[in-house]
Design an enzyme around this catalytic site. Structure first.
Site, mmCIF file in Angstrom:
data_model
loop_
_atom_site.group_PDB
_atom_site.id
_atom_site.type_symbol
_atom_site.label_atom_id
_atom_site.label_comp_id
_atom_site.label_asym_id
_atom_site.label_seq_id
_atom_site.Cartn_x
_atom_site.Cartn_y
_atom_site.Cartn_z
ATOM 1 N N SER A 21 -22.435 -1.304 23.381
ATOM 2 C CA SER A 21 -23.200 -2.318 24.110
ATOM 3 C C SER A 21 -22.949 -2.077 25.590
ATOM 4 O O SER A 21 -21.917 -1.507 25.962
ATOM 5 C CB SER A 21 -22.786 -3.726 23.679
ATOM 6 O OG SER A 21 -21.391 -3.870 23.699
ATOM 7 N N GLU A 23 -23.067 -3.717 29.575
ATOM 8 C CA GLU A 23 -23.094 -4.945 30.376
ATOM 9 C C GLU A 23 -23.657 -4.656 31.772
ATOM 10 O O GLU A 23 -23.277 -3.678 32.413
ATOM 11 C CB GLU A 23 -21.666 -5.502 30.481
ATOM 12 C CG GLU A 23 -21.603 -6.810 31.243
ATOM 13 C CD GLU A 23 -20.227 -7.453 31.162
ATOM 14 O OE1 GLU A 23 -19.675 -7.588 30.055
ATOM 15 O OE2 GLU A 23 -19.699 -7.819 32.228
ATOM 16 N N ASP A 115 -14.637 -19.036 36.047
ATOM 17 C CA ASP A 115 -13.577 -19.230 37.042
ATOM 18 C C ASP A 115 -13.874 -20.432 37.915
ATOM 19 O O ASP A 115 -15.020 -20.839 38.063
ATOM 20 C CB ASP A 115 -13.465 -17.976 37.926
ATOM 21 C CG ASP A 115 -12.810 -16.846 37.175
ATOM 22 O OD1 ASP A 115 -11.757 -17.081 36.548
ATOM 23 O OD2 ASP A 115 -13.372 -15.734 37.180
ATOM 24 N N PHE A 226 -10.653 -5.580 41.440
ATOM 25 C CA PHE A 226 -11.194 -6.266 40.280
ATOM 26 C C PHE A 226 -10.069 -6.499 39.252
ATOM 27 O O PHE A 226 -9.896 -7.601 38.712
ATOM 28 C CB PHE A 226 -12.292 -5.351 39.726
ATOM 29 C CG PHE A 226 -13.219 -5.950 38.723
ATOM 30 C CD1 PHE A 226 -13.363 -7.309 38.590
ATOM 31 C CD2 PHE A 226 -13.986 -5.119 37.898
ATOM 32 C CE1 PHE A 226 -14.230 -7.847 37.657
ATOM 33 C CE2 PHE A 226 -14.860 -5.640 36.963
ATOM 34 C CZ PHE A 226 -14.966 -7.009 36.840
ATOM 35 N N HIS A 276 -17.832 -1.504 24.304
ATOM 36 C CA HIS A 276 -18.643 -2.265 25.270
ATOM 37 C C HIS A 276 -18.388 -1.651 26.641
ATOM 38 O O HIS A 276 -17.233 -1.542 27.070
ATOM 39 C CB HIS A 276 -18.209 -3.734 25.256
ATOM 40 C CG HIS A 276 -18.997 -4.623 26.169
ATOM 41 N ND1 HIS A 276 -20.261 -5.094 25.863
ATOM 42 C CD2 HIS A 276 -18.704 -5.137 27.393
ATOM 43 C CE1 HIS A 276 -20.702 -5.859 26.852
ATOM 44 N NE2 HIS A 276 -19.779 -5.894 27.799
HETATM 45 P P1 FAD Z 1 -10.855 -18.473 27.998
HETATM 46 O O1 FAD Z 1 -10.805 -17.488 26.901
HETATM 47 O O2 FAD Z 1 -11.444 -19.773 27.745
HETATM 48 O O3 FAD Z 1 -9.434 -18.690 28.603
HETATM 49 C C1 FAD Z 1 -8.624 -17.571 28.927
HETATM 50 C C2 FAD Z 1 -7.181 -17.982 28.770
HETATM 51 O O4 FAD Z 1 -6.792 -18.850 29.808
HETATM 52 C C3 FAD Z 1 -6.985 -18.713 27.483
HETATM 53 O O5 FAD Z 1 -6.469 -17.854 26.556
HETATM 54 C C4 FAD Z 1 -6.077 -19.868 27.812
HETATM 55 O O6 FAD Z 1 -4.787 -19.585 27.269
HETATM 56 C C5 FAD Z 1 -6.011 -19.890 29.294
HETATM 57 N N1 FAD Z 1 -6.560 -21.110 29.823
HETATM 58 C C6 FAD Z 1 -7.848 -21.453 29.885
HETATM 59 N N2 FAD Z 1 -8.001 -22.647 30.492
HETATM 60 C C7 FAD Z 1 -6.750 -23.036 30.817
HETATM 61 C C8 FAD Z 1 -6.228 -24.168 31.460
HETATM 62 N N3 FAD Z 1 -7.049 -25.142 31.898
HETATM 63 N N4 FAD Z 1 -4.886 -24.260 31.618
HETATM 64 C C9 FAD Z 1 -4.062 -23.269 31.181
HETATM 65 N N5 FAD Z 1 -4.513 -22.156 30.570
HETATM 66 C C10 FAD Z 1 -5.821 -22.052 30.384
HETATM 67 N N6 FAD Z 1 -17.056 -14.619 34.378
HETATM 68 C C11 FAD Z 1 -18.215 -15.102 34.908
HETATM 69 O O7 FAD Z 1 -18.180 -15.937 35.831
HETATM 70 N N7 FAD Z 1 -19.427 -14.678 34.442
HETATM 71 C C12 FAD Z 1 -19.549 -13.765 33.442
HETATM 72 O O8 FAD Z 1 -20.651 -13.401 33.041
HETATM 73 C C13 FAD Z 1 -18.342 -13.245 32.858
HETATM 74 N N8 FAD Z 1 -18.372 -12.361 31.822
HETATM 75 C C14 FAD Z 1 -17.204 -11.924 31.251
HETATM 76 C C15 FAD Z 1 -17.265 -11.062 30.133
HETATM 77 C C16 FAD Z 1 -16.108 -10.610 29.530
HETATM 78 C C17 FAD Z 1 -16.207 -9.690 28.341
HETATM 79 C C18 FAD Z 1 -14.828 -10.998 30.048
HETATM 80 C C19 FAD Z 1 -13.576 -10.479 29.425
HETATM 81 C C20 FAD Z 1 -14.766 -11.864 31.143
HETATM 82 C C21 FAD Z 1 -15.929 -12.336 31.746
HETATM 83 N N9 FAD Z 1 -15.902 -13.229 32.827
HETATM 84 C C22 FAD Z 1 -17.080 -13.704 33.375
HETATM 85 C C23 FAD Z 1 -14.614 -13.653 33.416
HETATM 86 C C24 FAD Z 1 -14.130 -15.000 32.850
HETATM 87 O O9 FAD Z 1 -15.054 -16.009 33.142
HETATM 88 C C25 FAD Z 1 -12.812 -15.324 33.509
HETATM 89 O O10 FAD Z 1 -11.814 -14.438 33.096
HETATM 90 C C26 FAD Z 1 -12.332 -16.773 33.346
HETATM 91 O O11 FAD Z 1 -11.203 -16.977 34.173
HETATM 92 C C27 FAD Z 1 -11.925 -17.145 31.936
HETATM 93 O O12 FAD Z 1 -13.003 -17.400 31.127
HETATM 94 P P2 FAD Z 1 -12.842 -17.046 29.542
HETATM 95 O O13 FAD Z 1 -13.935 -17.646 28.775
HETATM 96 O O14 FAD Z 1 -12.608 -15.598 29.425
HETATM 97 O O15 FAD Z 1 -11.504 -17.830 29.292
#
Ligand code: FAD
Length: 303
Positions: A21, A23, A115, A226, A276
Site C-alpha cells: 500500500s 501513502e 497530535d 521526522f 506500507h
Molecule cells: P494512539 O494509538 O491513539 O496512541 C498512541 C499511544 O499514545 C498509545 O499507545 C497510548 O499509550 C498513548 N496515548 C495516547 N493518548 C494518550 C494520553 N492522553 N495520555 C497518555 N498516553 C496516551 N497524524 C496526522 O495528523 N494525520 C495523519 O494522517 C496521520 N497518519 C498516520 C499514519 C500512521 C500509519 C502512523 C503510524 C501515524 C500517523 N499519524 C498521523 C501520526 C499520529 O497522529 C500521531 O503519532 C499521534 O500522536 C498519535 O495518534 P495515534 O492514533 O497513532 O495514537
C-alpha cells in the site's frame, strides 16, 4: 547479492503474492498536485492493495484530503483509504466526514488520535464533545457503517506519549477490540525492532496484520527531524551512510535506494508479505523497491 534474490525463495508457505500500500499527503499547490498525480500514475499499475491519503495536523488539510480521496475514487481504479484524526472536531463533525466518505464510495479509513494543535511533542488534550481516543474513533466509524474497513497505527518503538510498550500495546488492543482490522507501523530502520514488537503484540493475543511502514529516505535531514518527532530511532550506521553527501544528490539517491532495498528484502526474507510505503508523494524509489520485491506492472487486458 541482489541479483540472486528471487521473491519465491522468500515467500512463506501458503503465500503467493506480496501486498503493498502507498501513502500520500494532500498537495498544497498546483506543482505539488502535479507531482502527486504523476506518482500515483506511476505506482498504480503495481496494483496496490490500497492507497492512503493523510489528514493534516488539526484537520488542516481536511478539504485537500477529501478532494484527493475523491479524485482517486473518480479517476482511478485504486482503492483509497482516508486518514482521519480526532483533533479539533466534535463527534458530530467527524461523523459527518465519515458519512461523506461513505457516500463518496470510500470504505477504508485509517483512524488516528492525531497530535496536539501545538504540534507533535506538546501534551495532547481531547476536544470537548469530540472522540477522546483513537479507539473511540474506530468504534464511532464502525457504528456509522460496519462495512468500513478500519486501519490504525502501531509503534514498534512505542509512541512518545506512552508510558511504556505495554501501555502502547494496550491501546492497540483497545483499537482492535473496537473493530480495527489492520495496523500500520510507524517507520523504523532496524528490522529487529519490528520483529520484537510483533512478538509482544502476538503474545498479547492481537492477531490482526501489523504491516511494516517503510520510509525510503529521500532526504536524510528531513527523515531525522521526522523521526525525532515520531519517537523513531535513527541508527548511527544510517547516519554514517548518508554522511558527506549533502551536496551530492545523485549518490544520495543511490544510497537511499540501497538502504531501503536492504530493509525491504530483509523483511521479505523473514516472512513479511505486506508492506506500507510512506511515499512522500514521490514514486521512483518506491517503484524500484517494489520491483525488487517482485512486483510487476499489471497491464489491463483489452476486452
Ligand atoms: P494512539 O494509538 O491513539 O496512541 C498512541 C499511544 O499514545 C498509545 O499507545 C497510548 O499509550 C498513548 N496515548 C495516547 N493518548 C494518550 C494520553 N492522553 N495520555 C497518555 N498516553 C496516551 N497524524 C496526522 O495528523 N494525520 C495523519 O494522517 C496521520 N497518519 C498516520 C499514519 C500512521 C500509519 C502512523 C503510524 C501515524 C500517523 N499519524 C498521523 C501520526 C499520529 O497522529 C500521531 O503519532 C499521534 O500522536 C498519535 O495518534 P495515534 O492514533 O497513532 O495514537
Amino acid at each position: 547479492m541482489i541479483s540472486q534474490l528471487r521473491p519465491s525463495r522468500f515467500m512463506p508457505p501458503g503465500h503467493n503474492r506480496i501486498d503493498v500500500s502507498f501513502e500520500f499527503f494532500p498537495p498544497k499547490d498546483e506543482s505539488m498536485e502535479k507531482t502527486l498525480w504523476e506518482s500515483i500514475e506511476r505506482l498504480a499499475p503495481l496494483n496496490p492493495d490500497f492507497v492512503s491519503v493523510t489528514y493534516g495536523a488539526g484537520g488542516s488539510t481536511r478539504e485537500r484530503t477529501h478532494a484527493t480521496v475523491k479524485r482517486i475514487v473518480q479517476e482511478t481504479s485504486l482503492t483509497p483509504a482516508a486518514h482521519l484524526t480526532c483533533v479539533a472536531a466534535t463527534r458530530d463533525e467527524i461523523d459527518d466526514v465519515v458519512r461523506q466518505y461513505h457516500d463518496a464510495g470510500v470504505r477504508h479509513i485509517v483512524a488516528l488520535r492525531g497530535d496536539s494543535l501545538e504540534g507533535a511533542g506538546a501534551r495532547y488534550k481531547s476536544t470537548p464533545g469530540g472522540y477522546d481516543t483513537s479507539a473511540d474513533l474506530v468504534a464511532g466509524i464502525k457504528k456509522i457503517s460496519s462495512d468500513f474497513e478500519v486501519s490504525v497505527s502501531a509503534y514498534p518503538e512505542k509512541h512518545p506519549d506512552s508510558l511504556n510498550v505495554d501501555a502502547d500495546i494496550d491501546m492497540l488492543k483497545a483499537k482492535v477490540d473496537a473493530g480495527a482490522t489492520r495496523a500500520i507501523t510507524q517507520f523504523f530502520f532496524e528490522n529487529d525492532l519490528y520483529f520484537r514488537y510483533l512478538d509482544r503484540v502476538r503474545a498479547r493475543g492481537i492477531d490482526i496484520p501489523i504491516v511494516p511502514g517503510i520510509l525510503p529516505v529521500q532526504n536524510f535531514k528531513a527523515a531525522t527531524n521526522f523521526a525525532q518527532r515520531a519517537g523513531a530511532s535513527v541508527p548511527s550506521w544510517l547516519a554514517e551512510r548518508f554522511a558527506g553527501l549533502d551536496g551530492d544528490p545523485a549518490t544520495r539517491k543511490l544510497i537511499a535506494a540501497a538502504v531501503a532495498a536492504e530493509q525491504a528484502i530483509d523483511l521479505l526474507d523473514r516472512g513479511v508479505t505486506n508492506f506500507h510505503f510512506y511515499t512522500m508523494n514521490r514514486a521512483d524509489l518506491v517503484y524500484a523497491i517494489c520491483h525488487l520485491l517482485g512486483l510487476r506492472p499489471q497491464v489491463e487486458q483489452a476486452a
